[in-house]
Motif scaffolding. Structure first.
Motif, short mmCIF file in Angstrom:
data_model
loop_
_atom_site.label_atom_id
_atom_site.label_comp_id
_atom_site.label_asym_id
_atom_site.label_seq_id
_atom_site.Cartn_x
_atom_site.Cartn_y
_atom_site.Cartn_z
N GLN A 179 72.62 85.61 62.11
CA GLN A 179 72.53 87.07 62.10
C GLN A 179 71.25 87.49 61.38
N GLU A 191 67.89 97.38 72.20
CA GLU A 191 68.26 96.81 73.50
C GLU A 191 67.08 96.08 74.13
N GLU A 213 73.59 87.30 71.34
CA GLU A 213 74.98 87.37 71.77
C GLU A 213 75.58 88.76 71.58
N GLU A 214 75.05 89.48 70.57
CA GLU A 214 75.63 90.79 70.25
C GLU A 214 74.63 91.61 69.44
N GLU A 271 74.98 94.44 66.68
CA GLU A 271 75.99 95.10 65.84
C GLU A 271 75.35 96.30 65.13
N HIS A 331 72.92 89.24 66.57
CA HIS A 331 73.58 87.94 66.49
C HIS A 331 72.91 87.02 67.51
#
Length: 821
Positions: A2, A20, A34-35, A37, A170
């Motif tokens: 992270q 993004e 992966e993500e 947050e 992540h």
């Protein structure tokens, strides 16, 4: 891993770039995000307040009435916490504020409340109710003036703690990209993706000061460089807020300023470090393998057994004090009394660190980086960074750095040709753009001309960029694989199936045509399996598994037959009694000791098969399959491959009988192929009656195994040629005679062929063999059918009889004891 947007922005200007966009471009370049947050404070409208009076609640023994100064105004709340005192500054939530429920962790809004008959104008908050952690060890209300100096009253908590909305990526770095296990490494990727410059300035530390401390590397294969920075008179306290916040955002827990700074630098530079209590080391550390029967109690108070020649330790003169690059030891841990530290920064080799972590059953953030490979030339700069932060935030006094080993790598220079970029990628990319991409990734341009450019590989890419094609891959992934338009390649020639593949295809087609089903068995066998089928393993030629999961899978097979017999046994036990099987697979023979250039193991492809029972249709009422059935299948295969005339079947000799104890000694044959030297390529025969009875087979089993590599090497492509259909018919005549059993049919065929006229002799074939009464002991009766044909005329009786007489005479002359019948 992270990493926060804010931290990345410190090293690369991301203004105008959305999270993004960052996630998409990183993923497309090979670093999967992966993500994303979006992290916000879990509370709203929390202010600082000072406790000015504490009174007992009139209607409850365990509750207090607390009067607060919120900066020019007073509020009174009901509180049950036991750690509050007058003068403390705490977080205060008024009516309308939002906090977390300590049990459910769900957010709720404070409403006016009357507790035991007394109105409470809000509440005092613990770190759990604020969604915070790691700020203080004791339970109860969060005491802010212990964490921060000169706290103003009625100040928003977000401002005091410098909390803001955080964006956390992540990411999942691949195993070959150890450089992406750091904030700087990911920032460098973003520089290339968005054409930015990396903002990186190394700390300035005097490195020529040597402390009264010795370091030593006992084994060069486990550690290439080892250094220890000595710092004294430091103060252990809470880390600065920005360090705590970034550590928490990275998924780790703040502990104290010493541990947090080492973790912070590890996350930032990708280089793990470990702090020892200097006064527990006796001025010496070494890197070595664990000794026999050694153990260490790690920081989590668990005793871990160390494995000799696998576990790597950092040791004092007396004992191990750390599992190198994995876990610290309790006997050298920093505690509240620590004032002096020895700060380790080292380069442990990837393979030894992986084995060491596995040997103690523990994997840490540090070991996950060492396993991928860290940048050896970043070890000292990372140590300087930690020293700088410790001087600033722990009041440490830098004493000096002790080091040993070499932290410099030999230069790797690669020439990149523009023509190769076009050839490999199929698109034109300007040389200037290629240079720009590589320089943003940290590759140093050494020189260029119109045709090519030469680059020096940076130390953090030393392990995975070694060739020109690697540079082309770097350019293509940054430019974007999705930008390369798919095109059908120009194929001037059709795909060519190699001779080896065509030959194996013929083998499969032949075996299937004769009713065989293919099986595939595992390459690992054990002594029990081989011994049970009278085929013991040759230890001198065995290729053994170092850590087998079972005694049944310890060695790479040396023959296919044990597996074949095991499949037959399993099928027979389950009611299948009529089948034909074959397998094509490799066997492994150790022929010499391994070296850097050769494994010492010879891999041989073999073909094995068996006939069990009869697969013939019952309507044909054909006799049961036997030795000659299987021999006929092999002859058909050899004919298909164009080598039948060179193949010789011969009875087993004494040495072969000893080697093939599982075969019937009188109903088996060795198979050889003629050439410059007669080469044995396998065997065919009936399973030995003793083994058959042991396996409880109530019907015969016929097996074969041949060296398929030798067969393929000897075979040829059969080119179909036109042959005129004979106008004149063929005639057949039979010859019967008795000979000694020792005379082989193969020898008889040779004599017949030599004695006959080659123009009209078309072949000979045995169609009857008899042993028994009226023949004599040790003798056999054979009947051979001779085929004669002349392509130019009809054979007369006189010519036919003369030819048969010549053959009879040749047999009588060349075969001792032959009696015509």
């Amino acid at each position: 891993m992270q990493v926060s947007y804010e931290w990345l922005n410190e090293f690369v200007d991301l203004e105008g770039v959305s999270p993004e966009e960052i996630a998409h471009n990183l993923t497309m370049s090979g670093l999967e995000v992966e993500e994303i947050e979006y992290k916000k404070p879990s509370f709203t409208n929390i202010k600082t307040a000072k406790i000015i009076k504490i009174e007992n609640h009139p209607n409850a023994d365990k509750l207090h009435l607390v009067t607060l100064d919120i900066g020019g105004a007073e509020k009174r709340v009901v509180c049950g916490a036991q750690n509050i005192e007058v003068g403390q500054i705490i977080p205060y939530a008024s009516v309308g504020s939002k906090v977390l429920d300590r049990k459910t962790k769900e957010s709720f809004e404070l409403t006016p409340a009357v507790i035991r008959g007394v109105e409470s104008q809000g509440m005092l908050c613990s770190q759990d109710e604020l969604g915070l952690s790691g700020l203080q060890e004791e339970d109860g209300i969060l005491i802010l003036n212990r964490l921060y100096d000169n706290v103003e009253l009625n100040q928003p908590l977000e401002k005091l703690m410098n909390l803001s909305d955080e964006i956390i990526f992540h990411v999942a770095p691949t195993a070959n990209r150890g450089d992406e296990m750091s904030v700087i490494g990911i920032a460098r990727e973003l520089c290339a993706l968005f054409n930015k410059k990396l903002k990186l300035k190394f700390s300035d530390v005097k490195t020529d000061i040597l402390p009264d401390f010795d370091v030593e590397i006992k084994n060069d294969d486990i550690c290439k460089f080892y250094s220890v920075g000595v710092l004294k008179n430091l103060k252990i306290k809470q880390s600065p807020d920005f360090i705590q916040r970034r550590i928490i955002a990275s998924g780790m827990r703040p502990i104290n300023n010493i541990v947090d700074i080492t973790n912070y630098v590890m996350l930032e530079y990708g280089t793990p470090q470990h702090a020892f209590d200097y006064d527990k080391l006796n001025n010496y550390l070494c890197v070595r393998y664990a000794n026999e029967n050694e153990s260490i109690v790690t920081i989590d108070e668990v005793e871990r057994k160390l494995t000799e020649n696998q576990s790597v330790v950092i040791a004092s003169k007396e004992c191990p004090v750390c599992i190198a690059g994995v876990f610290g030891g309790l006997n050298s841990e920093i505690d509240s009394n620590t004032r002096n530290i020895a700060l380790e920064a080292a380069y442990f080799t990837s393979h030894t660190n992986r084995k060491s972590a596995h040997s103690v059953g523990y994997r840490s953030e540090a070991s996950s980086r060492y396993e991928r490979g860290i940048d050896i030339e970043m070890v000292l700069p990372a140590l300087y960074r930690s020293i700088e932060l410790l001087e600033k935030y722990a009041d440490a006094e830098f004493v000096g750095i002790a080091k040993c080993g070499n932290d410099k790598l030999p230069a790797v220079e690669i020439t990149l040709r523009s023509s190769e970029i076009k050839r490999i990628l199929g698109v034109e990319i300007e040389q200037a753009r290629c240079i720009e991409v590589l320089e943003n990734l940290g590759f140093e341009l050494l020189g260029k001309n119109e045709l090519a450019a030469k680059f020096k590989v940076p130390s953090y890419r030393y392990n995975d960029v070694t060739r020109e094609i690697d540079l082309i891959e770097e350019i293509s992934r940054i430019e974007g694989f999705d930008k390369i338009s798919p095109e059908i390649p120009n194929i001037s020639e059709g795909a060519d199936i190699g001779f080896d593949t065509r030959t194996i295809k013929k083998v499969n087609e032949t075996m299937l045509a004769y009713g065989f089903d293919e099986i595939v068995t595992g390459s690992l066998v054990g002594k029990n399996l081989c011994n049970s089928y009278l085929q013991p393993l040759d230890d001198g030629m065995s290729v053994k598994v170092m850590n087998p999961h079972s005694e049944d899978y310890t060695t790479l097979r040396q023959t296919l037959m044990p597996n074949m017999l095991d499949v037959v046994k399993n099928n027979f036990d389950n009611g299948q009694k009529n089948f034909r099987l074959y397998e094509i697979g490799k066997v492994y023979i150790k022929i010499t000791e391994p070296s850097e250039d050769y494994s010492g193991v010879k891999e041989i492809r073999k073909l094995s098969g068996c006939i069990f029972g009869s697969v013939n249709n019952a309507l044909y009422k054909k006799k049961e399959d036997d030795f000659y059935t299987l021999k006929g299948v092999l002859e058909a295969l050899f004919e298909k491959l164009g080598i039948l005339k060179r193949v010789v079947f011969a009875p087993l000799n004494d040495a072969e009988r000893r080697s093939f104890e599982f075969l019937h000694p009188a109903q088996s044959a060795s198979i050889s192929i003629l050439g410059k030297n007669k080469e044995s390529i396998g065997y065919v025969g009936k399973l030995h009656p003793v083994l058959s009875d042991k396996l409880k087979f109530n019907q015969p089993l016929y097996v074969f195994e041949i060296n398929l590599d030798e067969v393929v090497q000897s075979s040829t492509d059969n080119i179909t040629k036109f042959k005129k259909i004979p106008v004149f018919g063929a005639v057949q005549r039979d010859i019967a005679f008795a000979v000694d059993k020792s005379v082989s049919v193969e020898d008889l065929y040779k004599i017949i062929k030599k004695s006959s006229d080659k123009e009209i002799f078309k072949g000979a074939k045995v169609f009857d063999i008899y042993e028994g009464e009226n023949i004599g002991e040790g003798r056999k009766s054979l009947a051979i059918r001779i085929t004669l044909q002349d392509d130019n005329k009809t054979l007369t009786d006189e010519i036919i009889q003369a030819e048969i007489n010549k053959i009879r005479f040749g047999l009588e002359k060349n075969v001792a004891g032959l009696v015509l019948r």
